[in-house]
Enzyme design. Structure first.
Site, mmCIF file in Angstrom:
data_model
loop_
_atom_site.group_PDB
_atom_site.id
_atom_site.type_symbol
_atom_site.label_atom_id
_atom_site.label_comp_id
_atom_site.label_asym_id
_atom_site.label_seq_id
_atom_site.Cartn_x
_atom_site.Cartn_y
_atom_site.Cartn_z
ATOM 1 N N VAL A 227 0.646 -1.187 0.184
ATOM 2 C CA VAL A 227 0.053 0.058 -0.161
ATOM 3 C C VAL A 227 1.023 1.262 -0.046
ATOM 4 O O VAL A 227 1.934 1.372 0.766
ATOM 5 C CB VAL A 227 -0.874 0.137 1.077
ATOM 6 C CG1 VAL A 227 -1.763 1.374 1.064
ATOM 7 C CG2 VAL A 227 -1.832 -1.318 1.158
ATOM 8 N N CYS A 228 0.479 2.354 -0.847
ATOM 9 C CA CYS A 228 1.198 3.474 -0.547
ATOM 10 C C CYS A 228 2.587 3.383 -1.096
ATOM 11 O O CYS A 228 2.914 2.558 -2.229
ATOM 12 C CB CYS A 228 1.133 4.013 0.551
ATOM 13 S SG CYS A 228 1.563 5.903 0.546
ATOM 14 N N THR A 229 3.592 3.889 -0.301
ATOM 15 C CA THR A 229 4.940 3.612 -0.571
ATOM 16 C C THR A 229 5.726 2.441 -0.048
ATOM 17 O O THR A 229 6.800 2.193 -0.428
ATOM 18 C CB THR A 229 5.903 4.772 -0.122
ATOM 19 O OG1 THR A 229 5.510 4.946 1.332
ATOM 20 C CG2 THR A 229 5.618 6.139 -0.930
#
Length: 224
Positions: free
Chosen positions: A122-124
């Protein structure tokens, strides 16, 4: 529920993690944990339960970027040789860079990845996967606010997708920023246990989800 196969999920924690990056997905996935499954009548079409382990480099509470401290279940070093998790979840946050996260996290992911059924970020968190070499030759995405930075800092063998709420390539699922993790997890649950169970969970938590290519933030951040 005793006839259902239980999959093991490892949530990879580290200092300065964004709490919602893992809490959002866990809110959905936790519905089919062995503990919660006893309290609910899951659809008969649901083939799996998911047992969740929270891993960190230390047993000390982890301080996220915001929100309460997190107590891990065990450390990465506690995972024995030959012990295998079925699903790996790597959240993001300001601390989610290959040079920032403790080396034991990267070592753990590299050891587990070849035999894992699924790898989710998720995300970075996808930046961490890139640092492990797991995204080479694959399509992937990340938080659009740092998309250009992540692309410039990682292998040119990665096909970074600028407009995508989440991307699936083989057994690797990567989402855009923070709340996109819940959209991805809904799609992942639909894939894993079927639409009936995923819809039941979605309706209980009142989650509105968007399509895979419904990504307004690519334009917001000048990526198109």
């Amino acid at each position: 529920m005793s006839n259902l196969k239980t999959l093991r999920l490892a949530v990879c924690l580290f200092p300065d993690v964004t709490a919602l990056d893992y809490e959002g997905p866990v809110e959905l996935l936790g519905f089919i944990s062995p503990k919660n499954a006893k309290k609910r009548n899951l659809p008969k079409t649901c083939p799996y339960l998911i047992d969740i382990t929270y891993l960190s480099h230390t047993m000390e509470p982890i301080e996220p970027s915001s929100g309460p401290y997190i107590l891990p279940t065990q450390t990465y070093d506690d995972v024995k040789d030959g012990e295998q998790f079925d699903i790996i979840l790597v959240p993001g946050g300001r601390g989610a860079r290959p040079g920032n996260v403790p080396d034991v996290i990267l070592d753990f992911i590299k050891r587990q990845a070849p035999r894992a059924m699924y790898i989710l970020s998720v995300c970075t968190g996808s930046w961490v996967l890139a640092g492990c070499g797991l995204l080479d030759g694959k399509r992937a995405t990340t938080n659009k606010a740092v998309f250009a930075e992540a692309k410039a800092a990682t292998s040119d063998k990665i096909n970074w997708v600028p407009k995508a709420r989440w991307v699936v390539d083989g057994n690797v699922w990567t989402s855009s920023g923070v709340t996109a993790g819940m959209d991805m997890t809904n799609a992942f649950l639909t894939h894993l246990v079927g639409n009936e169970t995923a819809m039941m969970i979605r309706n209980i938590i009142e989650l509105r989800v968007v399509d895979q290519d419904d990504d307004e933030f690519a334009a917001v951040h000048g990526l198109l």
